[in-house]
Design an enzyme around this catalytic site. Sequence first.
Site, PDB file in Angstrom:
ATOM      1  N   HIS A  51       0.847  -1.198   0.000  1.00 34.62           N
ATOM      2  CA  HIS A  51       0.000   0.000   0.000  1.00 34.62           C
ATOM      3  C   HIS A  51       0.880   1.245   0.000  1.00 34.62           C
ATOM      4  O   HIS A  51       2.038   1.202   0.442  1.00 34.62           O
ATOM      5  CB  HIS A  51      -0.882   0.024   1.249  1.00 34.62           C
ATOM      6  N   GLU A  53       0.892   3.903   1.874  1.00 39.67           N
ATOM      7  CA  GLU A  53       1.374   4.313   3.196  1.00 39.67           C
ATOM      8  C   GLU A  53       2.531   3.437   3.674  1.00 39.67           C
ATOM      9  O   GLU A  53       3.513   3.952   4.212  1.00 39.67           O
ATOM     10  CB  GLU A  53       0.237   4.235   4.237  1.00 39.67           C
ATOM     11  N   CYS A  81      -6.558   2.247   5.355  1.00 39.54           N
ATOM     12  CA  CYS A  81      -7.258   1.036   5.765  1.00 39.54           C
ATOM     13  C   CYS A  81      -6.792   0.637   7.167  1.00 39.54           C
ATOM     14  O   CYS A  81      -5.931   1.292   7.761  1.00 39.54           O
ATOM     15  CB  CYS A  81      -6.962  -0.089   4.772  1.00 39.54           C
ATOM     16  N   CYS A  84      -2.896  -0.080   7.308  1.00 43.96           N
ATOM     17  CA  CYS A  84      -2.072   1.128   7.231  1.00 43.96           C
ATOM     18  C   CYS A  84      -2.263   2.010   8.460  1.00 43.96           C
ATOM     19  O   CYS A  84      -1.303   2.578   8.975  1.00 43.96           O
ATOM     20  CB  CYS A  84      -2.378   1.891   5.949  1.00 43.96           C
TER      21      CYS A  84
END
Length: 153
Positions: A51, A53, A81, A84
């Site tokens: 992801h 992040e 999410c 993260c």
Amino acid sequence: MDEKYMKMALKQAEKAAALGEVPIGCVIEYHGEVIGRGYNRRKTDKNTLSHAELNAIKKASRKMGDWRLEECTMYVTLEPCQMCAGAIVQARIPKVVIGCMNPKAGCAGSILNILEEPRFNHQVEVVRGVMEEECSRILTDFFKNLRERLRKV
């Protein structure tokens, strides 16, 4: 100042879109310097953990030489999410600036609010809605184009 860094996060999201990835981008700032950048690369890397992040946190931690990212600010185009958000808390990032919210999977206020959960040993200051329209538009356009491509197949 928030818009300056959110524009950089949007540039990262554009890199994801160019790869056919969901366009989410992130930058981490420390005392006026960008120390980490990331964008969504799950399909490209064939890795659930890739992801925006997490990619930015990894780079920032390497640059700082520490897992703690105190005195940093994260700018991310879409609400993090649960994975993260947990990593943000674990990295001790004190502030996160979010472009647009994610009512289907967001954990900075939409479904859960992991970042501001008082029972954790670290809470994050959250700023929402910075360049919200632009951050939302890149996602809307991506999914609209994807649906059109799938219809033609």
